[in-house]
Design an enzyme around this catalytic site. Structure first.
Site, PDB file in Angstrom:
ATOM      1  N   ILE A   7     -53.574   4.287  43.528  1.00 58.95           N
ATOM      2  CA  ILE A   7     -54.833   4.289  42.783  1.00 58.95           C
ATOM      3  C   ILE A   7     -54.794   3.348  41.590  1.00 58.95           C
ATOM      4  O   ILE A   7     -55.787   3.201  40.893  1.00 58.95           O
ATOM      5  CB  ILE A   7     -55.189   5.710  42.301  1.00 58.95           C
ATOM      6  CG1 ILE A   7     -54.081   6.275  41.407  1.00 58.95           C
ATOM      7  CG2 ILE A   7     -55.479   6.629  43.474  1.00 58.95           C
ATOM      8  CD1 ILE A   7     -54.470   7.579  40.726  1.00 58.95           C
ATOM      9  N   ASP A  13     -49.091   1.866  22.856  1.00 58.65           N
ATOM     10  CA  ASP A  13     -49.938   1.201  23.855  1.00 58.65           C
ATOM     11  C   ASP A  13     -51.193   2.034  24.114  1.00 58.65           C
ATOM     12  O   ASP A  13     -51.568   2.279  25.254  1.00 58.65           O
ATOM     13  CB  ASP A  13     -49.163   0.985  25.157  1.00 58.65           C
ATOM     14  CG  ASP A  13     -49.846  -0.038  26.080  1.00 58.65           C
ATOM     15  OD1 ASP A  13     -50.637  -0.861  25.562  1.00 58.65           O
ATOM     16  OD2 ASP A  13     -49.605  -0.013  27.286  1.00 58.65           O
TER      17      ASP A  13
END
Length: 1013
Positions: A697, A828
């Site tokens: 995915i 991040d």
């Protein structure tokens, strides 16, 4: 005359004495008030004259009017400095305020050990030091605070034993020690706190395994009892029924066993009962008199037997969750008539019979989950009677009949999953186009009828396979702008391939096999940049396979078998893991990359095809019967012998290769190591065997993400890091240590890490899976290819959802920065690393770059800069120094994305969204002009402007000028409560911007030279 003179003199003497007494009292009162004023000014000076105390001045002499103080008879009795970003210890002279009864320094960054000098506050009744950086042990002589009625030390770094002496604070009514690092024993003496009304020890994950002290059940006045996540084991004592005042009980996420005590369900004041995620077994007791219960959650236990009929007495229930047990029998009919029931969950049991018909008729149902049982019969007619049903899952049952027509008017519905039942008839017309529908999954039923001309534009998964739908696939499928999976296999659809399907750029899976479709495949399929799986088998398609299939960048599974395709196979095809072109009329040479044994069955029953590989058992290209020439010594027996020898050697070689492959596979499989952080219902082999292209995915710089089906959870997300290369041992050891720390995180806004699986070549991180995937897929307004994780076409999510998402992200980061020891810096933070559950709750994910700060006051310097353009803080690029403010900057960028609708890298390669927003602020642009017009309305413009301004503050170039995540959380909470930024700002940031908030004008006027602008 003498008598009257004496009386006058006597009266005058008394009057004079009374006057001097009053004068002396006034002087004493004045002296006391002045002393308090001096103490308060010293506190302000000790805290380095912060802006939030600017009104504490000598000229403002009536200090009892200051909002931080409470006074009784003009003397200070309460001091509250909450969420003020205090990073000093509490002043040692604070008890010079001699009448203090109330001290609240919660939600700051106060360091040091427990301030024992507070013992000098002899009248202290209320002490709240929660959500600070306090550490060490709670002192054994804490009983010195003998008048204490309220004690909150939660969300700190206190460790060791909970002191026995706490049990001697006889007046204590509230004791909160949640989210700490206690690793000692539970003191039995807490059971002596006869006046205790609230006891919260939840989320003390470091506590050793222990049973609940039996003495605690003597707390007859206890109303709130929270001990979730405390490593409790053993049975719940039957004497818990002696807690006659109990209203809320949460002992979830432990390892409790045995049966639920009957006495527990006889408590008439009980309103909330949470015992999920334990090992409770046996049957639910029949005797139930807890008439005030509003919520019961017994999820993930080993309960057996029936749902007691006595549950019908609990008429105040708003939530009943009995999922993932071994319950059997029918649902008591009276449960369906509860007037306040909103959430009903009984999935993954052995329940049977018909569903009570009154569900939804008497209450405003929002969630109804009955999947994976043995229910039969029809669905209740009124499930969405009040129009508030959000989630409905009934898959894997034996339900039948037509769907209730009322579902066609259920515009609130987001999830509709009823696959693998026996439903029949037509689907209500309104259900196809429900305006909020995300998942429409009705496969494996007996539905009939045709698809409507218009479908809901919000649908992400459209699955109608294995039914009896007929007619053409209408042009209206073009409205499925956000569909990821379109599965219409095994129906009776006819007509040509709908050109409109070729325009759906978000598709990853398109399954139209086993229908009666005809015509050719359109050549204009360039929109399928995210398509992974295409199955058109068992139809009547003809013509050539379009060459444009070779331009689909991530296509990995292609099945066009059992059709009438003709012509040559395209010379350029994607790198495929599964290919089936058998049973067609194809001609010509098989491309060399597919002329190998792995694709031996991919081209069968195509008489016109040939190959250069004799091992494929297909016609060889450019060969025919050998011609005899003069002098030739070749004879037919010799040729036959040579062929036999060749095939014998080939067979032997194949067997050896298969044997070597099996041994290698077995060796690799056995080398996988699983480290579990939760109780799991799967093994490493279940996960490893599902890491196929079909389950991919997403792809990113740090690995590939898979969606893997598992029994109890539905799906899990698996991130595969590092492939086909040996790991450096030090790096592997460091990674394991980091994962271990992250596995202990328990927060609603941080994705739950279930386990880590590794071998010599790869690391697998297994997380909870969330259907709504990542935030970037919902915000991007244009289609762009980025591998499997490419953005989707724009779907407008309204501002309340965006504010909810922003608040969730902030809460997750706040927990990492302020409540973890040592603090965790993500490094991040970006929209693709924010996952959304079905309710659009945000979950911070992907800790591949996370680092722990050994000391909160120290900055850690990294050897290299990692992150994503547009989200990286400027000081990180320049110095590679890491602090919490790196995450604050990234969070600010997400706020700007949520409010403006633009991407983080908006601009050119040298500019970003943060720079663009700052430039407009400096130019004095009206903020309303910068906001996302798709979501901006008159009702939310102030909230959006406040969030935009917070985004600007978070992305200021100077780290010290950025707010902490604690402050960001508070601002967003107040924003959601309807306050503007200026009305209810916090801390030092009150003095940073002067916000001109007229009804239609929003701009900045910065007056602080240190604000970074």
């Amino acid at each position: 005359m003498k008598k009257s003179s004496k009386s006058f003199v006597k009266f005058s003497s008394y009057s004079l004495l009374f006057f001097f007494l009053i004068l002396n009292h006034a002087k004493s009162y004045s002296d006391m008030y002045n002393e308090e004023h001096i103490v308060l000014m010293n506190i302000k000076q000790y805290l380095q004259n912060p802006p939030y105390l600017s009104h504490w001045t000598l000229s403002n002499s009536y200090h009892c009017s200051w909002p931080e103080l409470n006074c009784t008879n003009d003397s200070v009795t309460g001091l509250s400095l909450v969420e003020c970003n205090i990073n000093h210890t509490i002043p040692t002279f604070i008890c010079d305020l001699k009448n203090l009864t109330h001290i609240d320094f919660s939600a700051n960054s106060i360091p040091g050990e427990f301030p024992r000098y507070l013992y000098n506050c002899s009248k202290l009744e209320y002490l709240d030091l929660s959500m600070n950086n306090l550490y060490g042990k709670v002192p054994e002589d804490i009983e010195s605070l003998s008048s204490l009625q309220y004690l909150n030390l939660g969300s700190t770094n206190f460790y060791g034993d909970i002191p026995v002496s706490i049990g001697r604070l006889k007046d204590l009514r509230v004791l909160q020690l949640q989210y700490c690092l206690f690793n000692g024993t539970y003191p039995d003496e807490i059971g002596n706190l006869s006046n205790l009304e609230t006891l919260d020890l939840s989320s003390n994950f470091e506590l050793p395994r222990s049973s609940l002290p039996s003495s605690w059940t003597k707390l007859s006045k206890l109303k709130v009892f929270y001990m979730y996540g405390c490593n409790l084991v053993g049975e719940i004592p039957e004497t818990i029924g002696e807690m006659v005042a109990l209203e809320k009980l949460d002992m979830s996420e432990n390892n409790l066993s045995g049966q639920i005590p009957k006495s527990l369900l006889l408590l008439k004041n009980l309103t909330k009962l949470y015992l999920q995620h334990n090992s409770l077994s046996g049957e639910i007791p029949d005797a139930i008199e807890a008439l005030n219960l509003t919520a019961i959650d017994l999820t993930k236990n080993n309960l057996t037997g029936k749902i007691p009929d006595d549950f019908g007495k609990l008429t105040k229930l708003t939530g009943l969750c009995l999922s993932t047990n071994k319950l059997s029998g029918e649902i008591p009919e009276n449960i369906s008539r509860f007037p306040y029931l909103k959430d009903f969950r009984v999935f993954f049991n052995n329940l049977s019979g018909t569903l009570p018909p009154d569900f939804g008729r008497f209450s405003k149902l929002r969630s109804f989950h009955i999947c994976s049982n043995k229910f039969s019969g029809r669905l209740p007619e009124n499930l969405c009677y009040y129009g508030e049903l959000l989630n409905f899952t009934a898959y894997d049952n034996n339900l039948s009949g037509e769907l209730p027509q009322s579902l066609g008017n259920c515009s609130s519905l987001e999830d509709f999953k009823i696959y693998n039942n026996q439903f029949s008839g037509n689907i209500p017309s309104g259900l196809w186009k429900s305006s909020n529908l995300l998942n429409f999954m009705v496969s494996q039923n007996k539905f009939t009828g045709e698809l409507p001309d218009r479908l809901s534009s919000t649908i992400s998964r459209f699955e109608i396979s294995y039914n009896q739908f007929s007619g053409r696939i209408p042009a209206g499928v073009s409205s499925l702008k956000n569909v990821v999976v379109f599965n219409a296999s095994k129906n009776f659809f006819n007509g040509s391939f709908p050109q409109e399907l070729a325009t759906l750029s978000t598709l990853t899976t398109l399954l139209l096999d086993q229908n009666h479709l005809t015509g050719s495949i359109p050549s204009d399929i360039i929109a399928w940049k995210s398509l992974v799986t295409l199955n058109l088998s068992e139809n009547q398609f003809f013509g050539q396979i379009p060459d444009t299939i070779g331009n689909l960048p991530v296509l990995s599974q292609l099945d066009l078998s059992k059709n009438q395709f003709s012509g040559k196979i395209p010379s350029k095809l994607p790198i495929l893991t599964n290919l089936n072109l058998s049973s067609n009329r194809l001609t010509g040479r098989i491309p060399s990359e597919f002329g190998i044994s792995a694709f031996a069955s991919s081209f069968l029953d195509n008489p016109g095809l040939c190959t250069d590989n004799p091992a494929l058992n297909l016609t060889l290209c450019n060969t025919g019967p050998p011609r005899r020439t003069e002098g030739s010594s070749w004879s037919l027996p010799l040729i036959v012998s040579l062929i036999a020898v060749f095939f014998g050697l080939a067979l032997l070689a194949s067997l050896l290769i298969i044997r070597l492959f099996r041994k290698r596979k077995q060796r690799l499989d056995n080398s996988w190591k699983l480290i579990s952080f939760q109780r799991l219902s799967f093994t490493e082999s279940n996960i490893v065997s599902s890491l196929t292209e079909h389950n991919i995915i997403g792809r990113g710089g740090y690995g590939t993400v898979y969606r893997v089906p598992v029994d109890d959870l539905g799906y899990v997300g698996v991130k595969k890091i590092w492939n086909n290369r040996k790991l450096d041992k030090r790096l592997e050891s460091s990674f394991h240590a980091e994962v271990k720390i992250l596995s202990n995180i328990r927060h609603n806004n941080i994705v739950k890490l279930l386990c880590c699986i590794s071998n010599q070549d790869s690391m697998l991180l297994v997380y909870e899976y969330h259907e709504n995937r990542s935030l970037d897929r919902w915000l991007c307004k244009k289609s762009k290819s980025s591998g499997m994780s490419g953005s989707v076409h724009h779907v407008v999510i309204d501002w309340p959802k965006r504010l909810k998402i922003a608040t969730g992200i902030a809460q997750g980061l706040c927990y990492m920065h302020h409540d973890c020891s040592p603090p965790i810096v993500h490094r991040d933070v970006k929209t693709s690393n924010i996952l959304l559950d079905v309710q659009f709750n945000a979950k911070v994910a992907d800790f591949g770059l996370a680092r722990m700060l050994i000391k909160p006051e120290e900055l850690e310097t990294m050897s290299n800069v990692v992150g994503s353009f547009g989200y990286i803080a400027p000081e990180y690029i320049k110095t590679t120094r890491v602090s919490e403010k790196v995450d604050v900057f990234s969070f600010g960028v997400i706020l700007l994305e949520l409010t403006t609708g633009k991407e983080a890298n908006y601009g050119d390669e040298h500019s970003s969204l943060a720079e663009w927003a700052l430039r407009h602020v400096q130019l004095g642009t009206d903020i309303e002009e910068l906001l996302d017009k798709d979501v901006m309305e008159l009702s939310n413009v102030d909230e959006m402007c406040s969030a935009f301004k917070l985004g600007i503050m978070c992305t200021t170039t100077k780290p010290a000028s950025r707010p902490s995540m604690k402050e960001a959380v508070q601002i967003l909470h107040r924003c959601g409560e309807g306050f503007t930024f200026r009305e209810r700002s916090v801390g030092k940031y009150d003095a940073v911007p002067l916000l001109k908030n007229s009804k239609r004008q929003h701009s900045f006027d910065f007056v602080d030279s240190d604000s970074g602008y």
